[in-house]
Design a protein around this motif. Structure first.
Motif, PDB file in Angstrom:
ATOM      1  N   GLU A   1       0.829  -1.215   0.000  1.00 37.73           N
ATOM      2  CA  GLU A   1       0.000   0.000   0.000  1.00 37.73           C
ATOM      3  C   GLU A   1       0.862   1.262   0.000  1.00 37.73           C
ATOM      4  O   GLU A   1       0.549   2.243  -0.680  1.00 37.73           O
ATOM      5  N   GLU A   2       1.954   1.236   0.780  1.00 37.40           N
ATOM      6  CA  GLU A   2       2.842   2.406   0.813  1.00 37.40           C
ATOM      7  C   GLU A   2       3.460   2.654  -0.555  1.00 37.40           C
ATOM      8  O   GLU A   2       3.621   3.792  -0.995  1.00 37.40           O
ATOM      9  N   LYS A   3       3.825   1.564  -1.196  1.00 38.62           N
ATOM     10  CA  LYS A   3       4.406   1.659  -2.541  1.00 38.62           C
ATOM     11  C   LYS A   3       3.382   2.277  -3.514  1.00 38.62           C
ATOM     12  O   LYS A   3       3.710   3.172  -4.289  1.00 38.62           O
ATOM     13  N   LEU A   4       2.131   1.782  -3.446  1.00 39.34           N
ATOM     14  CA  LEU A   4       1.082   2.320  -4.320  1.00 39.34           C
ATOM     15  C   LEU A   4       0.853   3.804  -4.047  1.00 39.34           C
ATOM     16  O   LEU A   4       0.681   4.604  -4.970  1.00 39.34           O
ATOM     17  N   ALA A   5       0.856   4.162  -2.752  1.00 39.20           N
ATOM     18  CA  ALA A   5       0.641   5.567  -2.383  1.00 39.20           C
ATOM     19  C   ALA A   5       1.744   6.432  -2.991  1.00 39.20           C
ATOM     20  O   ALA A   5       1.475   7.503  -3.552  1.00 39.20           O
TER      21      ALA A   5
ATOM     22  N   THR B   1      -8.267   8.590  -3.728  1.00 40.32           N
ATOM     23  CA  THR B   1      -7.454   8.598  -2.516  1.00 40.32           C
ATOM     24  C   THR B   1      -7.362   7.169  -2.007  1.00 40.32           C
ATOM     25  O   THR B   1      -8.393   6.528  -1.769  1.00 40.32           O
ATOM     26  N   LEU B   2      -6.148   6.667  -1.887  1.00 35.78           N
ATOM     27  CA  LEU B   2      -5.955   5.296  -1.408  1.00 35.78           C
ATOM     28  C   LEU B   2      -6.353   5.203   0.063  1.00 35.78           C
ATOM     29  O   LEU B   2      -5.919   6.016   0.881  1.00 35.78           O
ATOM     30  N   LEU B   3      -7.206   4.241   0.384  1.00 31.62           N
ATOM     31  CA  LEU B   3      -7.591   4.015   1.781  1.00 31.62           C
ATOM     32  C   LEU B   3      -6.892   2.738   2.256  1.00 31.62           C
ATOM     33  O   LEU B   3      -7.354   1.632   1.962  1.00 31.62           O
ATOM     34  N   PRO B   4      -5.790   2.865   2.992  1.00 31.72           N
ATOM     35  CA  PRO B   4      -5.054   1.671   3.412  1.00 31.72           C
ATOM     36  C   PRO B   4      -5.914   0.782   4.308  1.00 31.72           C
ATOM     37  O   PRO B   4      -6.820   1.262   5.004  1.00 31.72           O
ATOM     38  N   THR B   5      -5.617  -0.512   4.260  1.00 27.29           N
ATOM     39  CA  THR B   5      -6.380  -1.507   5.026  1.00 27.29           C
ATOM     40  C   THR B   5      -6.497  -1.135   6.503  1.00 27.29           C
ATOM     41  O   THR B   5      -7.546  -1.311   7.110  1.00 27.29           O
ATOM     42  N   LEU B   6      -5.419  -0.614   7.072  1.00 28.19           N
ATOM     43  CA  LEU B   6      -5.417  -0.380   8.520  1.00 28.19           C
ATOM     44  C   LEU B   6      -5.901   1.022   8.912  1.00 28.19           C
ATOM     45  O   LEU B   6      -5.844   1.400  10.067  1.00 28.19           O
ATOM     46  N   LEU B   7      -6.381   1.784   7.959  1.00 24.63           N
ATOM     47  CA  LEU B   7      -6.838   3.141   8.258  1.00 24.63           C
ATOM     48  C   LEU B   7      -8.135   3.073   9.066  1.00 24.63           C
ATOM     49  O   LEU B   7      -9.046   2.313   8.734  1.00 24.63           O
TER      50      LEU B   7
END
Lengths: 387, 387
Positions: free
Chosen positions: B293-297, B344-350
C-alpha cells in the motif's frame, strides 16, 4: 571612514533537488540584500574595540581588540589576498570568544554567523578596531541565501578597506569590484559559508557575488546574463524545514523507483536548459516579452509538478499554488521545499491591483510576501569619508 | 420474465494522458455499478411497447413497437452474435425516434445514450416489446465510465435473453458469462460506446465487461489480476471539464517542450509498470500488504506530480489533494483531470474515524465522496421468473 557593502540573496529558478542527481539547475540573484556598514574610528580615538551589531535582531557583540588578539593571535593575519579555510582548532578559539557573550542554544545558528564574521574579519583585516553594523531585507533560513549574502557583504566591506583591492574611494554611489577582485571576494565568502554550512555548494555565494544568474550542473557553474526584466513575488511560508531530510527523501525515492526518477531528473534537466535559453534570448518581433513570460510560466509550472513528483512539496506550498492559480499566475517552490519560499512570476503587464489582491490573500494565510527583481547586480560597495 | 444485469464503472489508476503519447496505463473496475432490468411482458399481454426508464433522472421514453419497426425496419435484426456498427444513416433514423420525445438541448448527451440503447436493443433483440429500467451508482460524465457501464449492462441483459448465449436460467444470484460470451458482450458494448463517444478507446467497456484491471499501451490491452484488496475514496469535484481540450493542451505542451515531456511520459510509463507489478505480486513475508500500500501511495503521488507537470490539474483537484494530505493519504486525479474525480488510497489499517473526517471535510467543500473496492467483478446477470 565608513565602507558600506551590500550583497543580494538568491533564488533557485529551476532544478533544485534534481541537481543533486546530475540535472542542470538555474539560480538567480534577487533585489533583496544584506547590508554591512564597516565604521573605522579615527586613529586618534581611544575606541579599541571590535563591535558587531545585528540590527534586525537588536543584538550586539563587542570585544576589546586586545581580547581578540589574545584569543586568536595564533591565526596571524591579515591575509586579504589569500582566502584560507577556518581549521577546526581556529573554530574552537573563535567559539570561545563568542561563548563569552552567552548566546542561547536557540540561537546556535547565529553563533556560526558570528564565527564566520570573526574569521573573515581577523583574516582579512587583522586586529584593528571597528564597528560593523548588519541589516538585511532577507528572511533568515528560508532558502533565500541570507547567510551567503552576509558572508559576501562582510567580505566585500573588509576587502574594500584593505590594500589588496584597488578602488577609487572618491567615487560616489554604489561601486562594483573588478573581475579579479570579484573572484577573491567570492572565495572569501565561500570560506565564511563553510563555517556556517559545513559543505556549501558555492552557488549561493557565487550568485550573491556576481549577481545575475548562473546555470550549474555537476559542480560546474556558468554565469549567464538575463536579457529580460523579471519580477517575482516571493512568498515565505515561514514553515521551517529540514533540508537534509528532504534531500535524502528524494534519494530514497530514487532508490525505490530508479527508472521513473531518472526520467524525472531528465525532464528537469531539459526544463532548466530551456529556461536558461528563454532568459538569455533577447526579445524580438518573433518572441515578445509576453511570449517569453508565458514560456517561463509554463516551465515553472512543469518544474513544480516534477518537484511534487519527488515528494518535496508541502501543504503550505500547495496553499500558495492554489491561491496564485486563481489569478492565473504560475508558481513553484524554490530551494529545498517542505515549506520555505514559493516563487510566483509577475508578468510585466500584470496590473498592480491584481498583485495587491494576491498579496493580501497570501498574507491573510500568515505568509510573508516580498516582491523582487530577478537577476540584478551582485555585491556592491560605497564609501563615505566620515559617518 | 425479468433479466437483471449490472456492470461496474472504472478508474484510471495510472497513466492517463501519457497513454496518448505511448506510455503504459492501468485501469481498474470499481465496486460502483450501473443496473439494467429488462422486463419481458408475458406473450399473452397486450403491452406492445418498448419503454426505457432512467430512474435516477426520473425520465421515461416509450415507443409503440410498431413505430420502432416502421422507423428502423431497414436495419433488420436481431443479430445478437454479430456486433455491428451503427452507420450514419441508421443513427439518423434513431435520432428521429428520439426527437419525438423533445429532449432539451441541455440533455443532448442523454440523447446519445438513448440512441445507443435503441441500437443495441433492436440489433440484439429485434422488434419485441419490453420495459427496461436503468439505475446507477455512478455519477454521469465524471470520468468513471458511466456510459460504458450503461452499454455493457444493456448488452448483457439483451444477450442474456437471446439464444446466442448459453446460460442456465434456473441458477440463482448474480452469474458471470463464459469467456466467449464476454468477448461478444464487450464487442456489443463497444458499438454502443461508439454511438456515445465517437472514438472511444475501448478501455472503459473492456474494464466494465471483464472487471479486475487492465494494463494498456498503444492500443494493446492486457488483463491483469489484482492480488490485493484495494479500496479507494473517489471524490467527485463536480467540476465539468472538456476532455478534448485537456488532451490537446498536453499535446501542445509536448510540441513546445518535446524533450522534457518525453521524459515525463517515460516516467509515467515506469510508474504504470511498477504499479501493475505491485498489484499483481502477492503479499508475502518480505512484502506485507502495508508495504504494498505504501508503494502504491508513493506511485500515485508521483503520477499526480507528473499530471500537474502536464498541466491537467485544477484548483478543485488541489483542494482535494491538500485535504487528504493533511491526513497523510495519497491522492491523484483520475481520467482527464481539469476537475472530474480524484482517487485517494484508503489503506487496510486506516481507521473508520479518519475516513469519516476526511469525507466530512471534502463534502463541506461541496464535493461528492464515494468509497469503492477496486478491481472487482465485471458484468453479471441475474434471472427471475416473474417480476
Amino acid at each position: 571612514m565608513e565602507v558600506k557593502a551590500r550583497a543580494p540573496g538568491k533564488i533557485i529558478l529551476s532544478g533544485e533537488h534534481a541537481v543533486v542527481h546530475g540535472s542542470t539547475a538555474v539560480a538567480a540573484s534577487i533585489g533583496l540584500c544584506t547590508y554591512v556598514s564597516l565604521q573605522v574610528p579615527p586613529s586618534n580615538e581611544n575606541d579599541d574595540r571590535l563591535t558587531l551589531q545585528l540590527k534586525d535582531m537588536a543584538l550586539e557583540f563587542s570585544w576589546p581588540i586586545g581580547r581578540i588578539k589574545e584569543a586568536l593571535s595564533s591565526l596571524g593575519g591579515p591575509f586579504p589576498s589569500t582566502p584560507t579555510s577556518c581549521s577546526a582548532e581556529s573554530f574552537k578559539l573563535i567559539l570561545a570568544l563568542i561563548e563569552e557573550h552567552n548566546i542561547l542554544d536557540a540561537k546556535l545558528s547565529l553563533a556560526s554567523g558570528v564565527s564566520a564574521f570573526l574569521w573573515l574579519y581577523t583574516s582579512i583585516r587583522g586586529f584593528k578596531p571597528a564597528t560593523v553594523v548588519v541589516t538585511s531585507d532577507l528572511p533568515l533560513g528560508s532558502g533565500l541565501g541570507s547567510s551567503a549574502a552576509l558572508c559576501v557583504a562582510f567580505s566585500a566591506a573588509l576587502l574594500a578597506c584593505s590594500d589588496t583591492v584597488n578602488i577609487d574611494m572618491k567615487q560616489e554611489g554604489w561601486l562594483v569590484f573588478g573581475e579579479s577582485e570579484l573572484e577573491l571576494l567570492n572565495k572569501w565568502a565561500f570560506e565564511g559559508e563553510k563555517i556556517i554550512h559545513g559543505k556549501p555548494s558555492g552557488i549561493d555565494n557565487t550568485v550573491s557575488t556576481y549577481g545575475n544568474m548562473i546555470k550549474f550542473r555537476s559542480g560546474n557553474l556558468t554565469r549567464i546574463k538575463s536579457s529580460m526584466p523579471l519580477k517575482m513575488l516571493i512568498t515565505n511560508t515561514k514553515v521551517g524545514r529540514n533540508t537534509k531530510a528532504l534531500v535524502s527523501g528524494v534519494s530514497e525515492r530514487t532508490l525505490r523507483n530508479p527508472d521513473a526518477m531518472s526520467s524525472v531528473f531528465n525532464a528537469v534537466d531539459s526544463i532548466s536548459k530551456e529556461l536558461a535559453n528563454v532568459i538569455q534570448t533577447p526579445a524580438s518581433d518573433d518572441l515578445s516579452i509576453t511570449a517569453k513570460e508565458e514560456k517561463l510560466a509554463e516551465l515553472m509550472e512543469m518544474n513544480q509538478g516534477l518537484l511534487q513528483c519527488m515528494g518535496v512539496s508541502h501543504a503550505s506550498i500547495e496553499t500558495v499554488l492554489r491561491t496564485t492559480l486563481k489569478y492565473k499566475l504560475a508558481s513553484k517552490l524554490t530551494g529545498a521545499g517542505g515549506g520555505g519560499c514559493v516563487l510566483t512570476l509577475l508578468p510585466t503587464l500584470l496590473s498592480g491591483t491584481i498583485v495587491d489582491k494576491v498579496i493580501a490573500e497570501l498574507e491573510s494565510c500568515g505568509f510573508q510576501c516580498l516582491i523582487a527583481g530577478i537577476g540584478g547586480n551582485g555585491a556592491e560597495i560605497c564609501f563615505s569619508a566620515s559617518s
